[in-house]
Scaffold this motif. Structure first.
Motif, PDB file in Angstrom:
ATOM      1  N   ALA B  30       0.798  -1.223   0.000  1.00 12.93           N
ATOM      2  CA  ALA B  30       0.000   0.000   0.000  1.00 12.93           C
ATOM      3  C   ALA B  30       0.838   1.284   0.000  1.00 12.93           C
ATOM      4  CB  ALA B  30      -0.976  -0.009   1.177  1.00 12.93           C
ATOM      5  N   PRO B  31       1.933   1.340   0.792  1.00 17.53           N
ATOM      6  CA  PRO B  31       2.719   2.592   0.762  1.00 17.53           C
ATOM      7  C   PRO B  31       3.284   2.897  -0.633  1.00 17.53           C
ATOM      8  CG  PRO B  31       3.392   1.245   2.636  1.00 17.53           C
ATOM      9  CD  PRO B  31       2.468   0.392   1.800  1.00 17.53           C
ATOM     10  N   HIS B  34       0.567   4.152  -2.856  1.00 18.53           N
ATOM     11  CA  HIS B  34       0.244   5.526  -2.484  1.00 18.53           C
ATOM     12  C   HIS B  34       1.228   6.501  -3.120  1.00 18.53           C
ATOM     13  CE1 HIS B  34      -1.234   8.787   0.036  1.00 18.53           C
ATOM     14  NE2 HIS B  34       0.023   9.082   0.306  1.00 18.53           N
ATOM     15  N   THR B  35       2.518   6.198  -2.960  1.00 18.80           N
ATOM     16  CA  THR B  35       3.554   7.076  -3.529  1.00 18.80           C
ATOM     17  C   THR B  35       3.374   7.215  -5.038  1.00 18.80           C
ATOM     18  OG1 THR B  35       5.115   6.439  -1.817  1.00 18.80           O
ATOM     19  CG2 THR B  35       6.051   7.376  -3.806  1.00 18.80           C
ATOM     20  N   TRP B  47      11.596  -2.830  -6.855  1.00 18.88           N
ATOM     21  CA  TRP B  47      12.191  -4.116  -7.206  1.00 18.88           C
ATOM     22  C   TRP B  47      11.451  -5.249  -6.514  1.00 18.88           C
ATOM     23  CZ3 TRP B  47      14.916  -7.251  -3.634  1.00 18.88           C
ATOM     24  CH2 TRP B  47      15.198  -6.645  -2.401  1.00 18.88           C
ATOM     25  N   PRO B 136      17.635  -4.877  -6.122  1.00 21.39           N
ATOM     26  CA  PRO B 136      17.870  -3.476  -5.749  1.00 21.39           C
ATOM     27  C   PRO B 136      19.010  -2.888  -6.574  1.00 21.39           C
ATOM     28  CG  PRO B 136      18.724  -4.965  -4.074  1.00 21.39           C
ATOM     29  CD  PRO B 136      17.945  -5.803  -5.036  1.00 21.39           C
ATOM     30  N   GLY B 152      19.279   5.582  -6.436  1.00 24.13           N
ATOM     31  CA  GLY B 152      19.070   5.629  -4.995  1.00 24.13           C
ATOM     32  C   GLY B 152      18.556   6.978  -4.515  1.00 24.13           C
ATOM     33  N   GLY B 154      15.730   8.724  -5.252  1.00 20.27           N
ATOM     34  CA  GLY B 154      14.333   8.731  -4.811  1.00 20.27           C
ATOM     35  C   GLY B 154      14.104   7.537  -3.921  1.00 20.27           C
ATOM     36  N   PRO B 155      12.862   7.362  -3.468  1.00 24.05           N
ATOM     37  CA  PRO B 155      12.588   6.194  -2.641  1.00 24.05           C
ATOM     38  C   PRO B 155      12.761   4.892  -3.436  1.00 24.05           C
ATOM     39  CG  PRO B 155      10.583   7.455  -3.041  1.00 24.05           C
ATOM     40  CD  PRO B 155      11.721   8.247  -3.616  1.00 24.05           C
ATOM     41  N   VAL B 156      13.391   3.916  -2.781  1.00 22.18           N
ATOM     42  CA  VAL B 156      13.563   2.590  -3.374  1.00 22.18           C
ATOM     43  C   VAL B 156      12.630   1.646  -2.618  1.00 22.18           C
ATOM     44  CG1 VAL B 156      15.175   0.673  -3.682  1.00 22.18           C
ATOM     45  CG2 VAL B 156      15.961   3.029  -3.989  1.00 22.18           C
ATOM     46  N   TYR B 157      11.746   0.967  -3.325  1.00 25.92           N
ATOM     47  CA  TYR B 157      10.786   0.092  -2.655  1.00 25.92           C
ATOM     48  C   TYR B 157      10.965  -1.358  -3.091  1.00 25.92           C
ATOM     49  CZ  TYR B 157       7.856   4.057  -1.231  1.00 25.92           C
ATOM     50  OH  TYR B 157       7.370   5.202  -0.672  1.00 25.92           O
ATOM     51  N   GLN B 158      10.971  -2.237  -2.131  1.00 23.18           N
ATOM     52  CA  GLN B 158      10.883  -3.645  -2.488  1.00 23.18           C
ATOM     53  C   GLN B 158       9.407  -4.019  -2.502  1.00 23.18           C
ATOM     54  OE1 GLN B 158      12.658  -6.427   0.283  1.00 23.18           O
ATOM     55  NE2 GLN B 158      12.398  -8.128  -1.142  1.00 23.18           N
ATOM     56  N   GLN B 160       6.602  -6.412  -1.946  1.00 21.15           N
ATOM     57  CA  GLN B 160       6.457  -7.645  -1.180  1.00 21.15           C
ATOM     58  C   GLN B 160       5.602  -8.612  -1.990  1.00 21.15           C
ATOM     59  OE1 GLN B 160       8.202  -7.908   1.544  1.00 21.15           O
ATOM     60  NE2 GLN B 160       8.802  -5.742   1.552  1.00 21.15           N
TER      61      GLN B 160
END
Lengths: 453, 229
Positions: B30-31, B34-35, B47, B136, B152, B154-158, B160
């Motif tokens: 969800a985060p 949202h972003t 990733w 990543p 790196g 901006g935000p890096v999101y894994q 899930q």
């Protein structure tokens, strides 16, 4: 005739094509309807060719089916309509084969100069000073106050994401502040090359020369990308000389010391040394914390000191990643509406941190250090005590203490069964050496960067 | 196979699963959603493994930008048809560029430089980039550190990977968006019998949709059992 017809086509294409095909080839197209001609604009020739080859026929078929009156003519072009989102960089692409007059090229140059402005967000005020960048900042300030006369050229070098570009923009902004109307141009080296190639193609190299030699300050970023591009270097060489002769300021950045850039002409390298060459080093912990705090203020976010400390302690490679981690935490805070606490930050950065912990192992450190000093890992673990082996061993131990969570006895054990007091001694020794020996201090910083990037 | 759909089969109009945010079950991600939906971050890196939703989210972001009147493009770099680095020319005029499967070009000097330059041009122009890969940034094997550090920024999101419950929720969400009602027990039945990767599940859903429509039957366990045996 309205654009509604194209919307209908889009709906149909979206249904007929796979989502991937649609998103890659159809979605980027912009449409314009003029005098019953439907112009479909592609961002580049590649997209245009593909779309023409694969979809033209089908689109014509649809237009014929759906038009109530005379179906529109279909024209494919490269370019874009006035952008929906503010974007100063969007210059409509010039159709390749069309001959361009000098006047048109001047127009392009003028447009470029509007794009090649410095970014006002980068100033000296929001540049966080620390031991690692003090010298570079002071030199930049001098140049900003006495452009063309203090140090010319000013050459700033250092690893990625350490603030070279920030400083460069700050100088440019300050020059314009003190001398309104000054022509300050900032561009990435790639743009210089691209502009030159375009000028050559259009037989307008003289306009190109005139343009770049008429500026008050020329700021070129990442000049290592000039490597191997001889014609660009040649052109740049002359521009450079002309500017220096006229006491116009030149500032250059590079990811390494000028002499170390392969594929750069010797005469350029030697000229880069005429002014002042300064390095920016990776920021130390205190500076990293200060940078985070400053970014948080800019983002209008309440960042507790302990959280800044936590992030800064774990992310040490460069400022970009530091900022990336902070952005991640802030985004999560906005999403959940929760305040930023230490636990919150740990949770938000869980995958990022797990990754770092996973990547840096004692084994990895030994391998990297051995490679760096061109010795064998077995030497590090051996009983040999001559300095060429013992120094790297001590450095590797200090790195293991800094970068892993292993206990000192564990680290000693991993280095050929040594005692934890040996590890303690090594760490102490490395701290001392870093102060007294420039070489060791650089080696250590390099290794840290290799291991954590 | 004929490209024309025979009349006795149900019409295919509107049946394709849209790669939109509305059609994505966010679950633990969800985060990230949202972003991406907010669209305020100029650079985001995602990733995760196969079936974690990378391609869907990238295309959803493109869709959302178009809806708002912007321009967007999705570039799947692992496509066998092979895009060339020249494909990135002029892309800075797009409001959003999404590059998928970065791992396919990692180590390729020409591609890496082209991406790096695009990144700078997008930044100068205030436009956005979302990148996705199976690993990543630091593990991609990029040769150009300048590019690595930019990923790196901006935000890096894994992403899930979805658990069984999330998979079944995602399946039911898509079914509902197709106008089918999938009772929880049918979803549970599918989860225990069918292959459990998301791509296979969604393909199965598409088949179920077509057949149930043609057969005029609702999704019940006996009906589904017949089909997957």
């Amino acid at each position: 005739m309205s654009i509604a017809l194209w919307s209908q086509c889009l709906a149909r294409l979206e249904d007929e094509l796979s989502p991937q095909q649609y998103n890659t080839w159809i979605r980027p197209l912009q449409a314009e309807m003029v005098d019953n001609t439907l112009r479909l604009l592609s961002p580049n020739r590649f997209v245009q060719d593909w779309v023409t080859q694969r979809f033209r026929e089908r689109i014509v078929e649809m237009l014929n089916q759906m038009s109530e009156a005379e179906p529109p003519q279909l024209v494919f072009e490269v370019g874009s309509i006035a952008p929906a989102v503010p974007q100063p960089a969007a210059a409509p692409a010039v159709p390749e084969p069309a001959p361009v007059t000098a006047a048109q090229l001047q127009q392009t140059m003028k447009k470029n100069s509007q794009q090649a402005r410095t970014n006002p967000l980068f100033s000296f005020n929001n540049f966080v000073e620390g031991k690692s960048n003090q010298l570079a900042r002071a030199a930049s300030m001098q140049v900003a106050e006495n452009p063309g006369t203090a140090y010319n050229p000013l050459f700033i070098y250092g690893g990625v994401g350490l603030g070279k570009t920030h400083l460069m923009h700050a100088v440019g902004n300050m020059i314009m502040e003190r001398q309104p109307g000054a022509k300050v141009i900032y561009l990435h080296s790639e743009r210089f090359v691209a502009d030159m190639v375009k000028a050559l193609q259009h037989n307008a190299i003289n306009e190109f020369k005139r343009y770049y030699r008429s500026v008050d300050a020329l700021l070129i970023d990442d000049i290592q990308f000039f490597a191997g591009k001889e014609r660009s270097q040649e052109e740049f060489f002359h521009t450079f000389n002309a500017l220096l002769e006229g006491q116009r300021q030149v500032i250059l950045t590079c990811d390494r010391y000028p002499k170390e850039v392969n594929g750069l002409e010797e005469r350029l390298k030697s000229r880069f040394g005429w002014g002042l060459t300064v390095a920016i080093e990776p920021p130390e912990l205190e500076t990293r914390v200060a940078i985070l705090m400053s970014k948080a203020v800019q983002a209008d976010v309440d960042l507790p000191h302990e959280v800044a400390f936590f992030i800064a302690k774990r992310i040490r490679s460069n400022i970009r990643e530091l900022e990336g981690a902070l952005r991640r935490v802030i985004a999560n805070a906005h999403f959940t509406g929760r305040p930023i606490t230490l636990d919150f930050a740990k949770e938000a950065l869980r995958d990022l941190l797990a990754l770092q912990a996973k990547l840096v192992t004692i084994e990895n450190i030994q391998k990297t250090v051995a490679e760096y000093y061109k010795i064998r890992v077995a030497d590090l673990l051996s009983k040999r005590r001559n300095r060429s082996i013992a120094r790297p061993r001590q450095i590797a131990m200090a790195l293991a203490k800094e970068l892993t969570n292993h206990s000192l006895p564990e680290i000693g054990d991993a280095f050929g069964g040594r005692d934890h007091t040996t590890v303690m001694h090594a760490c102490k020794k490395v701290v001392e050496l870093k102060e007294s020996d420039q070489m060791i201090s650089e080696d250590y910083a390099n290794l840290l960067r290799i291991l954590t990037t | 196979m004929s490209p024309h759909i025979p009349s006795q089969l149900p019409l295919r109009i509107g049946l394709r699963d849209g790669a939109t945010f509305a059609n994505f079950f966010p679950g633990q991600n969800a985060p990230v959603c949202h972003t991406l939906q907010q669209g305020r971050e100029p650079f985001v890196y995602l990733w995760g493994g196969v079936g974690s939703g990378k391609s869907h989210l990238l295309q959803a972001a493109c869709h959302a930008v178009s809806e708002q009147g912007g321009t967007a493009i999705y570039l799947p770099l692992a496509e066998p048809e092979g895009l060339l680095p020249q494909m990135l020319e002029g892309m800075e005029q797009m409001s959003l560029v999404c590059v998928d499967d970065l791992q396919a070009i990692a180590g390729d000097q020409e591609w890496e430089q082209a991406l790096f330059h695009l990144y700078n041009r997008l930044r100068d122009g205030g436009n956005r980039l979302i990148a996705a890969a199976d690993a990543p940034p630091a593990s991609l094997g990029l040769g150009l550190v300048d590019l690595l550090s930019r990923f790196g920024w901006g935000p890096v999101y894994q992403l899930q990977p979805p658990g069984d419950e999330e998979k079944s929720a995602a399946l039911r969400l898509r079914a509902a968006n197709r106008g089918m009602e999938m009772p929880p027990e049918v979803a549970a039945y599918l989860m225990s019998r069918a292959p459990r990767d998301m791509h296979a599940l969604f393909a199965l859903l598409e088949r179920l949709d077509e057949i149930s429509l043609a057969a005029q039957r609702k999704l019940t366990i006996p009906f589904v059992r017949e089909l997957i045996q």
